[in-house]
Design an enzyme around this catalytic site. Sequence first.
Site, PDB file in Angstrom:
ATOM      1  N   LYS A   9      15.566 -16.948  26.327  1.00  0.00           N
ATOM      2  CA  LYS A   9      15.511 -17.547  24.980  1.00  0.00           C
ATOM      3  C   LYS A   9      15.751 -16.429  23.952  1.00  0.00           C
ATOM      4  O   LYS A   9      16.557 -15.556  24.199  1.00  0.00           O
ATOM      5  CB  LYS A   9      14.180 -18.283  24.790  1.00  0.00           C
ATOM      6  CG  LYS A   9      13.920 -19.260  25.957  1.00  0.00           C
ATOM      7  CD  LYS A   9      12.803 -20.215  25.720  1.00  0.00           C
ATOM      8  CE  LYS A   9      12.668 -21.147  26.929  1.00  0.00           C
ATOM      9  NZ  LYS A   9      11.679 -22.183  26.756  1.00  0.00           N
ATOM     10  N   HIS A  85      19.927 -27.328  26.268  1.00  0.00           N
ATOM     11  CA  HIS A  85      18.490 -27.036  26.385  1.00  0.00           C
ATOM     12  C   HIS A  85      17.740 -27.831  25.314  1.00  0.00           C
ATOM     13  O   HIS A  85      18.247 -28.026  24.212  1.00  0.00           O
ATOM     14  CB  HIS A  85      18.248 -25.535  26.205  1.00  0.00           C
ATOM     15  CG  HIS A  85      16.869 -25.140  26.586  1.00  0.00           C
ATOM     16  ND1 HIS A  85      15.795 -25.319  25.739  1.00  0.00           N
ATOM     17  CD2 HIS A  85      16.359 -24.629  27.734  1.00  0.00           C
ATOM     18  CE1 HIS A  85      14.697 -24.918  26.350  1.00  0.00           C
ATOM     19  NE2 HIS A  85      15.007 -24.485  27.571  1.00  0.00           N
ATOM     20  N   GLU A  87      15.481 -27.081  23.377  1.00  0.00           N
ATOM     21  CA  GLU A  87      15.291 -26.370  22.095  1.00  0.00           C
ATOM     22  C   GLU A  87      16.554 -26.451  21.235  1.00  0.00           C
ATOM     23  O   GLU A  87      16.466 -26.482  20.007  1.00  0.00           O
ATOM     24  CB  GLU A  87      14.861 -24.918  22.379  1.00  0.00           C
ATOM     25  CG  GLU A  87      13.412 -24.892  22.861  1.00  0.00           C
ATOM     26  CD  GLU A  87      13.073 -23.767  23.824  1.00  0.00           C
ATOM     27  OE1 GLU A  87      13.858 -22.819  23.957  1.00  0.00           O
ATOM     28  OE2 GLU A  87      11.991 -23.869  24.457  1.00  0.00           O
ATOM     29  N   GLY A 158       6.873 -24.358  27.997  1.00  0.00           N
ATOM     30  CA  GLY A 158       6.008 -23.422  27.280  1.00  0.00           C
ATOM     31  C   GLY A 158       4.615 -23.944  27.000  1.00  0.00           C
ATOM     32  O   GLY A 158       3.899 -23.373  26.175  1.00  0.00           O
TER      33      GLY A 158
END
Length: 232
Positions: A9, A85, A87, A158
């Site tokens: 990331k 992804h 995110e 996460g």
Amino acid sequence: MKFIVGNWKMNGTPDKKSAMIRALSETTTENIVILCLPFTLLGGDNKNVTIGAQDISEHENGAYTGDVSGQMISDMGAKYVIVGHSERRFYHHETNETVHAKAAAAIRHKLIPIICVGETLDEHKSNKTFDVVRKMLDVCLPESGEFIVAYEPRWAIGTGKTPTIDEVKKIHQMIYEYLNVHGHTTTPILYGGSVNKTNASDFANIPHVDGLLIGGASLESETFLPIIKSVN
Ligand code: 13P
């Protein structure tokens, strides 16, 4: 033999990368280990460690300030690229159509896209996981070329929360059957979301889990190497 993919990331420095490359190049494993780095860390001496990027422009070149093309990623020696992804979908509002275009761009440049799919917590709670993932597959997958699918439930990323083994088994079975029906009989399917050295082998041993996509635990060799060693 499984895929073990680290997704750094927006983390890492040149020194941290060098230390990880050194540690990985000294580790013997049957697994295929891939390190997906920020664009700024892709180049340099990667000592035979397989490198991937975390995003790609759907365009070839031109006036797209801040974007990075497939050719540029390929020029840095990367072989893989994560697309879709959660995110990127969440913070950058990427749609399934964008993800499809990015996967196609990767394939044009002989990069292997790791196409991420997965549901939100609300979708999970309202039993929409299968519908959401199927819809993502319907739109995101490229028409041809080699690619990987990664199932990453957004709510497991996460958070330290994970689906149960049985939930992962069922969704991977569905993805496997979907891919087969569409002629993608050899496409690897990865699981991602709060994988650590304690749970890695449990997830990797589930049928139709061909590897793992790892965020936080891939940042340090103390947590990444034990995962690589615990999976086979
Ligand atoms: P964590 O392993 O930190 O939950 O992140 C998973 C992920 O998003 C990998 O792409």
